[in-house]
Design a protein around this motif. Structure first.
Motif, short mmCIF file in Angstrom:
data_model
loop_
_atom_site.label_atom_id
_atom_site.label_comp_id
_atom_site.label_asym_id
_atom_site.label_seq_id
_atom_site.Cartn_x
_atom_site.Cartn_y
_atom_site.Cartn_z
N LEU A 1 85.50 -4.34 100.54
CA LEU A 1 85.90 -3.38 100.93
C LEU A 1 87.54 -3.23 100.69
CD1 LEU A 1 84.17 -2.76 104.58
CD2 LEU A 1 83.65 -2.05 102.46
N THR B 1 87.23 1.89 102.73
CA THR B 1 86.30 2.39 101.86
C THR B 1 85.58 1.31 101.05
OG1 THR B 1 85.61 4.48 100.27
CG2 THR B 1 87.89 3.05 99.97
N VAL B 2 84.79 1.53 100.11
CA VAL B 2 84.04 0.93 99.36
C VAL B 2 85.08 0.58 98.10
CG1 VAL B 2 81.74 1.40 100.09
CG2 VAL B 2 82.78 2.53 98.13
N PHE C 1 81.92 7.88 95.43
CA PHE C 1 81.69 6.64 95.84
C PHE C 1 83.08 6.51 96.91
CE2 PHE C 1 80.81 2.07 95.14
CZ PHE C 1 79.48 2.30 95.79
N HIS D 1 82.80 7.50 100.94
CA HIS D 1 82.68 6.46 101.87
C HIS D 1 84.07 6.36 102.68
CE1 HIS D 1 79.10 5.28 99.40
NE2 HIS D 1 78.77 4.82 100.61
N THR E 1 86.66 6.18 105.26
CA THR E 1 86.86 6.32 106.94
C THR E 1 88.15 6.16 107.57
OG1 THR E 1 84.36 5.55 106.89
CG2 THR E 1 85.78 5.97 108.95
N GLY F 1 80.27 -0.24 92.57
CA GLY F 1 80.51 -0.88 93.96
C GLY F 1 80.74 -2.45 93.70
N LYS G 1 78.32 1.39 108.77
CA LYS G 1 77.73 1.65 107.34
C LYS G 1 78.49 0.82 106.30
CE LYS G 1 75.86 4.29 104.19
NZ LYS G 1 74.71 4.16 103.72
N LEU G 2 79.86 0.67 106.43
CA LEU G 2 80.59 -0.17 105.32
C LEU G 2 80.37 -1.39 105.74
CD1 LEU G 2 84.11 2.03 105.44
CD2 LEU G 2 81.95 1.91 103.70
N PHE H 1 77.07 -2.07 103.81
CA PHE H 1 77.20 -2.13 102.43
C PHE H 1 77.80 -3.46 101.69
CE2 PHE H 1 80.02 -1.20 98.78
CZ PHE H 1 78.98 -0.64 97.96
#
Length: 155
Positions: free
Chosen positions: A51, A37-38, A82, A86, A88, A46, A103-104, A107
């Motif tokens: 990550l 995740t973030v 957040f 996010h 996964t 963030g 996507k991550l 980011f």
């Protein structure tokens, strides 16, 4: 407990190879099941270029903690949206590779070279440029917020 720093590369498919020294422990503690995740800072903002990667049992502990936060608390809502939003699930394959979702990766601005940093119960995954900038910030030593809370810690 995960410790140390490793310089690793993303392959063309967006996978990282978990260093060999961690693979057996990850097999034992989570059957290669992980969550990425973030990363957020102390203000639930963030963390640029970073990550978080958790073994599934550690992630589930974090989820339980977050689930107990007040529903109507603005910062708790931000944290849930957040970090949980996010998150996964991912599985380390037999070769020790782990796919980081596109996507991550976007980011965090991750391209080819990254750093995997052990943080006891999880890993941080940093883009090389963000890690180098953060490392320089730490070396500058101008931020002393929270220093008094460390008390008399001794090394």
């Amino acid at each position: 407990m995960f410790r140390g720093i490793s310089s690793i590369n993303l392959d063309a498919k967006g996978r990282i190879a978990i260093p060999t020294r961690y693979r057996e422990e990850l097999q034992e503690c989570c059957d290669r099941q992980m969550v990425v995740t973030v990363a957020v800072d102390d203000k639930c903002i963030g963390e640029p270029g970073c990550l978080w990667l958790y073994p599934l049992p550690e992630w589930e502990k974090l989820e339980q903690t977050i689930s107990k936060l007040p529903t109507l608390n603005k910062m708790a809502g931000k944290l849930r949206r957040f970090v949980i939003g996010h998150a996964t699930e991912c599985e380390m394959d037999a070769q020790g590779r782990l796919l980081l979702p596109e996507k991550l990766r976007e980011f965090a601005g991750m391209e080819k070279h990254i750093f995997l940093v052990g943080q006891l119960n999880k890993f941080e995954i940093w883009s090389d440029s963000s890690w180098e900038a953060k490392e320089q910030e730490w070396l500058d030593g101008s931020d002393t917020e929270g220093l008094e809370e460390l008390g008399n810690i001794s090394f």
